[in-house]
Design a protein around this motif. Structure first.
Motif: not given
Length: 1381
Positions: A142, A184-185, A217
């Motif tokens: 993340v 992506k995060y 996410q």
């Protein structure tokens, strides 16, 4: 602040040096940087400027002579600093003008552009991603981006300029765009406060998320939903969306387009209604977390998330469950901690739900859950479920496996676990209740309940026309009257416990119910003591949980006892027909009602009669004793005797007092058959019964499991393990006596460490450092749940006694009564550190099942719960004052301690004699040494007497008894006669001091203190506040205080100066202090008690006092201790009050004189404060004979303040006659419209400066300056912050009276055009709005009203006098003064 609507392509960059600070031996300059609407401050010393200049000279060919030169001599002088400040400001502004478009990186870093300016922020982020972007994407972790960074990127994309404007390829904006397209995060944590030293509020900054093309996410917190742009662009890829503390509705997140289109529908839906927009759905979104927001309803926007499987709406403000029928795939739903009160037909909205969390709501009924046939996990904890019948609504759910009902009112019902499980009928074994798997015993009890229920139903049918069965609690819970009538023990029975035969016939549950019903029938003769009534049932019930002190007289030193014991052992050995290495006996006749733990972690149940010290009565070891042992047994002599509490673990857990005897060849364990303690040797020997006889050769392990607290015994070929608890010295002696006789192959497990090392393994390193390595105690204890006890109706219904709840916060943290069946907790070990009460919880069953040689066994099977000592105190309702002597009263006095943890009561039973008194002594000492805010209990007083509970008698009021009648276990400081009967002059002086100013807001405890008169003050101090021996109350001061750790919280306080310490009794607002906010979860006002008030107290011992800083004109003072927690400013706002307190403090310190006084000096003009308070005055510091420094304002501090106000006065240099006439701490009165008459005004602390021509209002930091020695960086705030100013010649009139605020002065100024006294201030809160803040406050057009309240009467008169004099000088006429109503 609101973000600008347009980007900042050519935002003007301005820089000013607004001040300087002296830190250690160098000067730090405070630089204010302004770029557009954003501003921030930077602090640098001259050497930083020099280093910057050298780099720019090399890189950018800057003129070497542009920077002001160095100075070696007088570099910190005021004139040089002021001159250099202006020169450095010109230098920085010249640099910014030299590079208007692209600021050099070294200059950008110097002015913190990479933190606050959009070009610098974007460049720094681009360079970071240039170096680490690929690694971050490959790791798949993340990535964190702050709203300010996204705002900077968004603004940069709006600018019509190249992505690499500064020429540095590493800072190209393309690196950011390439990274965001593949990320992506993502996590975006905002903040509500301003960023760093700037005025930038991230929450209000708009940013665009459309640059992210591959997000799976995203988590956003503390951002305004209206500022989040581009969320719909994430629909093609986003699978998990988390929004916290950002939204007031679901629609503004899921359908931001709804603000533009009144009628909309999701795509793919056929509708006949006219629509203005078709909104695409979130096709990939399967998890939506919108917990901790401000959502009031589940709106129609959920139509757009049809694929969601996990939905979290916890910690919102929902009151209804609606619109969820559109979520066909919803499996897991969290609606915890909302405002749900009722659930109706939930199955029509949650057809396929498997996990449902409804904890923390206000549910009273479960009728709406009866048709959730797919439900597997259900959490209903912390609701208002009180009736067991509500469980019937979910008892028929076929798939339900996990159910949580903790912290509901029904949890206090005895045996509620089995009664709940009984509602599931044949599925009881499949249900896990409150995280605990259903045990075999509970299943057996469920079967008994089912049988009783069937019998009851049959009887009801037969007696349909008879009177219904009465609602006696024991019958209602245990079954019909006929099924229990044969089990009733006559009321004359002294023990509320049940006989063994009855217990074994109907199981655990029935026995508990009958115990409760029997104990409620116990009657006493002729008005017994209240302790007798309350504790007699407990004394009998808990006889197996403590060692009576009378048994301690029968030890090794009692020769007659030793002789009879030796004869008894030898006789038993000779009578034994078949010798066995291990002989045990049954506990059938003696161990009745003993709490045990056979199932579950830390779960106690009533005694199972098949568990006996770990061995069955029929269990034997069929081995032949060696011949040499047979010979020795005939002449076995007793070497040592140890009375202890023994916990044995075999098939289950049992505990009782035992006598451990070491002989020449074997180890013997005895217990007494009688529940009443033996008073004579004959009674003891008659009741003594053997539990265990084991030769030393058959001992497998004998070791310390808990150093100095407990050792354990394990016999070869046996599964039983014994744990013995006694005092440390006796345990060590017994251990030393037995170890040499034990097989040396076990030597590696016989060594023990000390308590410090043992307890340290349960604490973090910083926790143990806080405790300073001091661990005391090691007491075996049990907690009693008095609140759920029905052992005595008289006590339960008596309002004089506290009623605890089994669901209290502290109890639930400790996990005491998890089974819901018992009124005693598991055995635990109590330790004390310098700041905490540590409770060691040991799973003895698991410990016994492990290999004793494993070093980590105890660590893995135990846990420690810590309760801060600061809000733990002895329950002031310790006991009644009667002198009656009984077993119950003796049990209470010797073994029971009642504690208050916050507003919750903890009843502790100490198993070993003297442990209670040792604990009280250590507890009192450690608590008095605390260097933090703590709770205290204040007794309501009358003529110096304490209010305590007397024995209950009909129609009599509660009596008051002298202090000497307090039970001896409550430690109180010793007092001399002179302290008990103080001089009348001292009492008169204290009464004069105990006058609370009207502007202070007082809690109930402070109101009580302010109402005390005469000798009540002295008695109150000794009974409630004093912590040390022979200390005398000398002075009382009512004031507001500030703590160094919490400089923004001003709290009312009563300051009590004694001969040993300074006590600060604080208002209830002390619970909001930042260094205590995690600790205090309650306010003392929540505790409703007519006899006691709870308050906060901070103690600063005089021996810890290091210095006292006196403010300008004695308006305040600051006391300084050895740490940041012990720095407190007292804002007396009254020079006379400050002077009196300091005078008394110096006199008290003189009594503590430990070193020779410094020689008197001619400058020592403070000797008038006392004959002994001689000291040496140097550099405005009076070094007292006690080594305490009294630091007074210097001329430099006055000069700095003069310079600040003079600089704001006029652009021209101030005249030589400019000076400060008056400095006073005041309150500016603000009227709050729409409030009641009592609360229509708000007092805002201010500092008022009166000069010869102007009046100034300032915000002043009274706590941070001068810097403490341990401070490593300058404070965040300046000492003085000018907020408003007016010219005296513009003053039109002065209003005096009670119209706005009692005794306030309203200064009415003409709002005429003229030089703006604040025009040279550059900080935003000094800008144009500064004048508008005070205009219109009760004033007419063209007038400015200052409503000022001066607390000190002398200061108020002096202000009026000086103001009138200066106005007359400037205007040549008298100042108009008007009186209002």
């Amino acid at each position: 602040m609101d973000a600008p609507h347009l980007p900042e392509p050519c935002a003007e960059k301005r820089v000013r040096i607004i001040g300087s600070e002296l830190v250690e031996s160098y000067t730090v300059y405070i630089i204010e940087v302004n770029v557009g609407d954003h501003s921030w401050t930077v602090k640098h010393r001259y050497s930083d400027f020099h280093e910057l200049h050298e780099k720019l000279t090399v890189e950018k060919k800057i003129d070497k002579h542009l920077l002001p030169p160095k100075k070696i001599i007088g570099k910190n002088s005021k004139s040089l600093v002021e001159k250099r400040q202006k020169e450095l400001e010109v230098y920085l502004q010249t640099l910014l003008n030299r590079f208007p478009v692209s600021t050099p990186k070294v200059l950008s870093n110097f002015l913190l552009f990479h933190l606050y300016e959009i070009n610098g922020i974007a460049a720094a982020l681009a360079e970071e991603l240039f170096h680490k972007g690929e690694q971050l994407l490959a790791a798949g972790e993340v990535f964190l981006l702050r709203p300010l960074q996204l705002y900077a990127v968004t603004q940069q994309l709006k600018l019509a300029k190249p992505t690499c404007a500064n020429g540095d390829a590493k800072a190209d904006l393309g690196h950011i765009l390439d990274f965001t397209c593949r990320l992506k995060y993502l996590k975006i944590p905002g903040m509500k406060a301003a960023v760093g030293t700037s005025n930038i509020e991230e929450q209000s900054l708009p940013f665009d998320l459309s640059i992210f093309k591959s997000l799976l996410q995203i988590e956003i917190s503390d951002c305004d939903a209206g500022q989040i742009k581009g969320l719909p662009s994430l629909k093609p890829t986003l699978a998990t969306l988390s929004i916290h503390l950002s939204a007031s509705s679901m629609k503004e997140i899921l359908v931001p387009e709804a603000s533009e289109f009144a009628q909309w529908e999701p795509e793919g839906v056929d509708t006949d209604c006219p629509v203005t927009a078709i909104i695409p759905t979130w096709k990939m979104l399967t998890t939506l977390d919108m917990s901790r927001n401000f959502i009031r309803c589940i709106d129609e926007s959920v139509k757009l998330i049809p694929e969601v499987e996990f939905l979290d709406l916890s910690y919102n403000e929902l009151s209804l469950v609606e619109n969820l029928q559109h979520l066909y795939n919803l499996v897991h739903l969290d609606l915890s901690f909302n405002k749900l009160t009722v659930l109706e037909a939930v199955h029509t909205k949650l057809g396929n739900i498997k996990t449902l969390n409804l904890s923390g709501n206000q549910l009273e009924t479960l009728s709406g859950l009866s048709k959730l046939y797919s439900l597997v996990n259900l959490d209903l904890s912390s609701n208002r479920l009180a009736q067991l019948d509500e469980i019937k609504n979910i008892g028929t759910l076929p798939c339900l496996e996990k159910l949580s009902l903790a912290d509901n009112p029904m949890c206090i019902i005895p045996d509620y676990r089995t009664k709940v499980l009984a509602q599931f009928c044949d599925r009881a074994s499949e249900v896990c209740l409150n995280g605990t798997t259903t045990t075999e015993k509970e299943l057996d009890t469920v079967e008994v309940l089912k049988a009783i229920q069937k019998a009851k139903e049959a009887k009801d049918r037969m007696a349909n026309n008879d009177k219904k069965v009465s609602d006696v609690p024991g019958q209602a819970a245990g079954g019909p009257q006929s099924s229990s009538s044969s089990l009733v023990v006559p009321p004359s029975s002294s023990s509320p416990s049940l006989s063994r035969d009855t217990c074994s016939s109907q199981g655990n549950h029935v026995k508990t119910q009958i115990d409760s019903s029997l104990s409620s029938e116990v009657t006493f003769e002729s008005s017994p003591c209240c302790c007798e009534e309350e504790w007699k049932p407990w004394t009998a019930n808990l006889s197996n949980l403590f060692v009576p002190p009378s048994l301690l007289s029968f030890t090794t030193t009692n020769q007659e006892f030793i002789n009879q014991l030796t004869a008894h052992i030898n006789q038993a050995n000779r009578e034994e027909s078949t010798p066995i290495p291990c002989k045990t006996t049954s506990l059938e006749d003696t161990d009745q009602g003993s709490p045990q733990s056979g199932d579950g972690y830390f779960e106690m149940t009533i005694d199972d009669t098949n568990e006996i010290m770990g061995c069955s009565s029929s269990s034997t070891i069929q081995e032949k004793m060696p011949d040499d042992v047979k010979k020795e047994s005939a002449i076995d002599n007793v070497k040592m005797v140890l009375w202890s509490l023994c916990i044995s673990v075999g098939e289950g857990l049992s505990q009782r007092p035992s006598c451990l005897v070491a002989t020449d060849s074997s180890l013997v364990v005895f217990h007494t058959r009688s529940e009443e303690p033996a008073s004579t040797l004959e009674e003891l020997m008659e009741n003594l019964e053997t539990d265990l006889v084991v030769p030393y050769t058959n001992i497998e392990t004998f070791q310390f499991d808990i150093p100095e607290v407990c050792f354990s015994l394990k016999v070869k070929s046996r599964n039983t393990r014994w744990f013995f608890f006694s005092n440390a010295q006796s345990l060590k002696e017994m251990h030393s006596c037995i170890v040499p006789n034990v097989d040396q192959t076990n030597e590696q497990v016989l060594n023990s460490s000390n308590t410090q090392v043992f307890i340290r393994q349960f604490l973090n390193s910083w926790d143990f450092e806080e405790s300073e390595g001091s661990v005391k105690g090691g007491h075996l204890i049990h907690f009693l749940d008095l609140g759920s006890s029905t052992s005595d109706k008289n006590v339960a219904n008596n309002s004089q006694f506290p009623k605890n709840s089994a669901t209290l916060d502290v109890l639930s943290q400790i996990g005491l009564f998890e089974s819901g069946q018992n009124q005693t907790s598991n055995p635990m070990i109590l330790f004390l550190t310098s700041r905490h009460l540590c409770i060691l919880m040991v799973d003895f069953v698991t410990v016994a099942s492990r290999d004793p040689s494993e070093a980590s066994t105890m660590r893995s099977c135990s846990k420690v719960i810590r309760i801060p000592l600061s809000f733990t105190l002895l329950d002031p309702k310790q006991c009644c004052s009667c002198r009656a002597v009984s077993n119950s009263r003796r049990f209470y006095d010797e073994h029971v301690v009642e504690l208050m943890a916050g507003h919750e009561c903890l009843t502790v039973v100490f198993a070993l004699p003297q442990d209670k008194f040792t604990f009280l002594r250590e507890f009192t000492q450690l608590r008095s040494n605390l260097r933090e805010i703590k709770t205290i209990a204040l007794q309501r007083t009358k003529k110096g007497h304490l209010k305590v509970h007397s024995c209950p008698t009909p129609a009599t009021a509660t009596e008051r008894i002298p202090t000497s009648s307090i039970p001896q276990e409550v430690p109180r400081p010793h007092l001399t006669l002179s302290l008990l009967y103080p001089a009348k002059s001292l009492i008169q002086k204290l009464m004069e001091d105990n006058q609370c100013p009207s502007h202070l807001s007082l809690s109930s405890s402070l109101l009580l203190i302010s109402s005390l008169k005469g000798d009540q003050l002295v008695h109150f101090f000794h009974d409630n506040i004093a912590e040390m021996e022979n200390e005398e109350l000398k002075h009382i001061l009512w004031t507001s205080v500030l703590f160094y750790r919490s400089p923004d919280v001003e709290t009312s306080a009563c300051v009590l100066l004694s001969t040993k310490a300074i006590y600060f009794i604080l208002d209830d607002t002390a619970s909001s202090l930042t260094n205590q906010s995690k600790m205090w979860t309650w306010h003392p006002s929540e505790h409703k008690d007519t006899d006691f008030l709870f308050s906060f107290c901070f103690t600063l011992k005089l021996k810890d006092l290091q210095s006292v800083n006196v403010g300008l004109f004695d308006q305040y003072f600051r006391v300084v201790g050895p740490s940041a927690d012990q720095i407190i400013s007292c804002l007396t706002r009254d020079g006379y009050g400050t002077h009196r307190f300091l005078q008394q403090l110096m006199m008290v310190l003189s009594l503590l004189e430990k070193v020779p006084s410094p020689e008197p000096s001619e400058l020592d003009f403070y000797s008038q404060f006392g004959n002994k308070s001689t000291g040496k005055m140097e550099n405005y510091e009076l070094v007292h004979s006690s080594k305490v420094k009294f630091v007074y304002p210097s001329e430099e501090e006055i000069g700095d303040l003069t310079f600040i106000v003079a600089e704001r006065k006029t652009p021209q240099p101030p005249s030589h006659s400019f000076n400060i006439l008056l400095y006073v701490l005041v309150f500016q009165v603000h009227v709050v419209p729409g409030q009641t008459a009592q609360n229509q005004t708000v007092l805002q602390p201010k500092t008022l400066i009166l000069t010869s021509t102007d009046v100034f209002l300032l915000d002043e930091d009274h706590i941070s300056y001068p810097l403490p020695e341990f401070a490593k960086e300058p404070p965040q705030r300046d000492k003085y912050r000018l907020t408003d100013a007016q010219r005296i010649r513009d003053l039109d009139r002065v209003l005096m009276g009670y119209q706005t605020y009692p005794q306030a002065l309203t200064l009415v100024f003409d709002d005429v055009p003229g030089p703006d006294l604040l025009c040279h201030l550059t900080m935003d809160h000094f800008a144009e709005s500064g004048r508008d803040r005070t205009q219109g406050v009760g004033g007419d057009m063209g007038e400015v009203h200052w409503c000022i309240f001066v607390p000190g009467a002398d200061s108020r008169e002096r202000l009026i006098s000086l103001l009138a004099r200066q106005w007359e000088t400037l205007c040549s006429r008298e100042l108009p003064v008007e009186l209002t109503g």
